[in-house]
Scaffold this motif. Structure first.
Motif, PDB file in Angstrom:
ATOM      1  N   GLU A   1       0.830  -1.207   0.000  1.00  0.00           N
ATOM      2  CA  GLU A   1       0.000   0.000   0.000  1.00  0.00           C
ATOM      3  C   GLU A   1       0.860   1.252   0.000  1.00  0.00           C
ATOM      4  O   GLU A   1       0.592   2.218  -0.733  1.00  0.00           O
ATOM      5  CB  GLU A   1      -0.940   0.010   1.205  1.00  0.00           C
ATOM      6  CG  GLU A   1      -1.795   1.266   1.260  1.00  0.00           C
ATOM      7  CD  GLU A   1      -2.825   1.267   2.368  1.00  0.00           C
ATOM      8  OE1 GLU A   1      -3.043   2.348   2.962  1.00  0.00           O
ATOM      9  OE2 GLU A   1      -3.431   0.209   2.644  1.00  0.00           O
TER      10      GLU A   1
ATOM     11  N   MET B   1       2.204   1.898  -3.350  1.00  0.00           N
ATOM     12  CA  MET B   1       1.186   2.385  -4.274  1.00  0.00           C
ATOM     13  C   MET B   1       0.870   3.860  -4.064  1.00  0.00           C
ATOM     14  O   MET B   1       0.689   4.617  -5.019  1.00  0.00           O
ATOM     15  CB  MET B   1      -0.100   1.570  -4.125  1.00  0.00           C
ATOM     16  CG  MET B   1      -0.017   0.151  -4.638  1.00  0.00           C
ATOM     17  SD  MET B   1      -1.590  -0.735  -4.466  1.00  0.00           S
ATOM     18  CE  MET B   1      -2.599   0.071  -5.733  1.00  0.00           C
ATOM     19  N   THR B   2       0.761   4.265  -2.809  1.00  0.00           N
ATOM     20  CA  THR B   2       0.281   5.610  -2.493  1.00  0.00           C
ATOM     21  C   THR B   2       1.388   6.614  -2.223  1.00  0.00           C
ATOM     22  O   THR B   2       1.158   7.822  -2.312  1.00  0.00           O
ATOM     23  CB  THR B   2      -0.631   5.554  -1.261  1.00  0.00           C
ATOM     24  OG1 THR B   2       0.147   5.166  -0.113  1.00  0.00           O
ATOM     25  CG2 THR B   2      -1.772   4.557  -1.458  1.00  0.00           C
TER      26      THR B   2
ATOM     27  N   LYS C   1       2.456   7.100   0.663  1.00  0.00           N
ATOM     28  CA  LYS C   1       2.155   7.581   2.013  1.00  0.00           C
ATOM     29  C   LYS C   1       2.304   6.435   3.015  1.00  0.00           C
ATOM     30  O   LYS C   1       2.206   5.262   2.645  1.00  0.00           O
ATOM     31  CB  LYS C   1       0.727   8.130   2.068  1.00  0.00           C
ATOM     32  CG  LYS C   1       0.488   9.299   1.123  1.00  0.00           C
ATOM     33  CD  LYS C   1      -0.973   9.733   1.159  1.00  0.00           C
ATOM     34  CE  LYS C   1      -1.219  10.888   0.195  1.00  0.00           C
ATOM     35  NZ  LYS C   1      -2.649  11.308   0.191  1.00  0.00           N
TER      36      LYS C   1
ATOM     37  N   GLY D   1       4.592   7.558  -9.427  1.00  0.00           N
ATOM     38  CA  GLY D   1       3.405   8.393  -9.483  1.00  0.00           C
ATOM     39  C   GLY D   1       3.323   9.162 -10.784  1.00  0.00           C
ATOM     40  O   GLY D   1       4.324   9.345 -11.487  1.00  0.00           O
TER      41      GLY D   1
ATOM     42  N   ILE E   1      -7.106  -2.023  -2.869  1.00  0.00           N
ATOM     43  CA  ILE E   1      -6.955  -0.574  -3.023  1.00  0.00           C
ATOM     44  C   ILE E   1      -7.446  -0.098  -4.384  1.00  0.00           C
ATOM     45  O   ILE E   1      -8.014   0.991  -4.507  1.00  0.00           O
ATOM     46  CB  ILE E   1      -5.482  -0.192  -2.812  1.00  0.00           C
ATOM     47  CG1 ILE E   1      -5.063  -0.504  -1.369  1.00  0.00           C
ATOM     48  CG2 ILE E   1      -5.233   1.273  -3.135  1.00  0.00           C
ATOM     49  CD1 ILE E   1      -3.564  -0.517  -1.160  1.00  0.00           C
TER      50      ILE E   1
END
Length: 547
Positions: free
Chosen positions: A57, A60-61, A63, A209, A424
């Protein structure tokens, strides 16, 4: 509020919507505080699976992501993900239950000193002994995980502390300091680029990103510089571009290394430039590179640590590349010839020559069929091992994809990462490539996928060996097979027992038809490939190693 309630409010303040866990009696109060709230609690089947899902996760983000484990065995099981987060520079916060305060230092049941155990792998390990400090430490931990070089942070929670009265104030997320380049640095970099005839960019995860990938592509095109991407980061640059200079990882052939070595300027950006990204400290050479070296990274720690660096820029590389992409260059014929030469090698290297081994399916043929038929925005995750070599060499990824792989090389990342990715991004096709070694480490998280409606497509190479170790073994100790043979279950039946759709691909089957069946199924799928041992990887065969 109790300290446990403060933790939940702090997670919400940080934008956390999901946590991964294996429950334990050492943090029952926190589980109670999560009950009925806005944060989804994903119940996993092993702490390593929970940790790998958090790592996926966070990748992916960009964060921090969170996983929860109990004391002692739970923490030791989850520590593999903490190590991966450190090696991969991924922001992860791990909450660990701890024995009660009165039991600490007495050698109590399942007691571990996490400062000593996890300190060398973490950016911070905080044991909270006063509930009133809980909110402050949560906010500090998330900032620490994300700033500079991202990484893991651990918060140790004595079980009795979780019921402390902890006030009602929850700090908002602390802002992050983002280092920026100066005009002088951008001018110095531009001057070095203009002087070079054969520059190359070594681009890392700092370009993950949409904004980062766009900045990298625009910079490369405007400045006319080839781009080599670092290990497990194929998706940050279009692999079909004429400016693509390949993927830097394990197994790069001598001719690729020779082609790269002809460069006269290395611009390492968004990468710590570790051993894999530098082809084991040969590109650039350690400690003094053969070429001028520019190193751009958001943390000064890695710059100049291993290599003599001619220009070090402590900054986010994305704004710098955006700025310089506004300076298009008409470059020399020598520069264009350099681009043609290096990409010419890459195009030939990307080509796949099918073969028909007598002992099973060429796994590369399955990978290429999936690459041709899968949606162009597929998320692709990889476990450790030879199984990923066909993906890295032959799948022409682009920023439309999302690639998730463990740079640390830990087996077991594949299935949990695919489960998390499917949860997600449920609208996207999620594929994971895993071997018969890795799948029996964390493949039980297929149960988690079914429980939460995730739909990963698990592509399993079943050749009955630990393939990567066998590769090294045959090279170093030919004919002396020790510790690498496996006796496997019927994986097709195994997959179906969880409730997944299972497709078996054996030698002689119509691979394209089987792949289409798997991709068309609206649900979790196991593609059980009865793979060849002979065709060990995308780079070599068993017979070639024995010569």
């Amino acid at each position: 509020m109790r300290a446990a309630d403060i933790i939940v409010k702090s997670l919400e303040a940080q934008g956390i919507t999901r946590v991964y866990c294996v429950p334990g009696e050492s943090y029952l109060a926190l589980l109670d505080a999560l009950y009925g709230g806005s944060i989804e609690v994903v119940i996993c089947r092993h702490e390593s699976g929970a940790g790998f899902m958090a790592v996926a996760e966070a990748k992916m983000t960009g964060k921090p992501a969170v996983f929860l484990v109990s004391r002692g065995p739970g923490a030791t099981n989850g520590s593999i993900a903490i190590h991966v987060a450190e090696q991969d520079a991924v922001p992860v916060v791990c909450l660990i239950g701890q024995v009660s305060r009165e039991e600490r230092t007495r050698g109590a049941f399942q007691e571990v000193d996490y400062t000593q155990f996890l300190g060398s792998m973490c950016k911070g390990v905080f044991e909270v002994n006063e509930g009133a400090k809980m909110a402050e430490i949560c906010a500090r931990s998330f900032r620490l995980a994300a700033e500079g070089t991202p990484g893991p942070v651990v918060i140790s929670l004595p079980e009795d502390m979780l019921n402390d009265e902890a006030g009602a104030t929850v700090p908002a997320a602390y802002p992050l300091a983002r280092p920026q380049h100066s005009p002088q640095q951008s001018s110095a970099l531009q001057a070095m680029i203009d002087k070079a005839q054969r520059p190359i960019v070594v681009a890392g995860a700092g370009f993950r990103g949409p904004r980062g990938a766009a900045a990298l592509a625009l910079f490369a095109e405007a400045q006319r510089i080839p781009v080599a991407v670092t290990w497990k980061n194929q998706d940050i640059f279009d692999n079909a571009s004429l400016l693509y200079a390949g993927h830097l990882g394990f197994g790069n052939p001598p001719k690729h290394r020779e082609a790269l070595a002809k460069s006269d300027l290395i611009i390492a950006a968004g990468t710590r430039l570790g051993d894999v990204a530098s082809l084991n400290y040969t590109f650039p050479a350690c400690p003094v590179p053969a070429q001028p070296l520019v190193h751009i990274y958001q943390d000064g720690g890695p710059i100049g640590r291993v290599y003599r660096t001619d220009l070090g820029i402590i900054a986010d590389a994305v704004p710098l590349f955006e700025e310089l992409s506004g300076n298009p260059r008409v470059v020399s014929s020598a520069r264009e010839g350099w681009i043609t030469d290096i990409n010419g090698f890459i195009r030939g290297f990307q080509e796949f020559t099918p073969s028909d081994p007598q002992d099973g399916v060429n796994f590369g043929s399955v990978v290429l069929s999936i690459a041709a038929q899968a949606p162009k925005d597929s998320i692709v995750t990889t476990d450790a091992g030879n199984i990923s070599t066909w993906v890295h060499r032959h799948w022409k990824m682009s920023p439309a994809n999302l690639q998730l792989g463990g740079i640390a090389g830990a087996m077991g990342f594949g299935v949990p990462s695919a489960v998390a990715a499917s949860m997600i991004a449920p609208q996207r096709t999620v594929l994971t490539f895993v071997g018969d070694g890795g799948i029996l480490m964390t493949g039980q998280e297929l149960a988690t996928a079914i429980q939460y409606g995730a739909k990963p497509k698990i592509v399993l190479s079943d050749n009955g060996i630990y393939g990567t170790i066998r590769t090294h073994q045959e090279r170093e100790y030919p004919g002396r097979v020790s510790g690498t043979d496996l006796h496997n279950p019927d994986f097709t039946a195994w997959g179906r027992s969880f409730g997944a759709h299972a497709v078996t691909i054996s030698r002689g089957d119509d691979i394209d038809a089987k792949v289409k069946e798997a991709l068309d199924h609206d649900g979790a799928v196991l593609i059980h490939v009865k793979s060849s041992r002979e065709v060990l990887s995308a780079f070599t065969t068993l017979s070639a190693l024995k010569k």
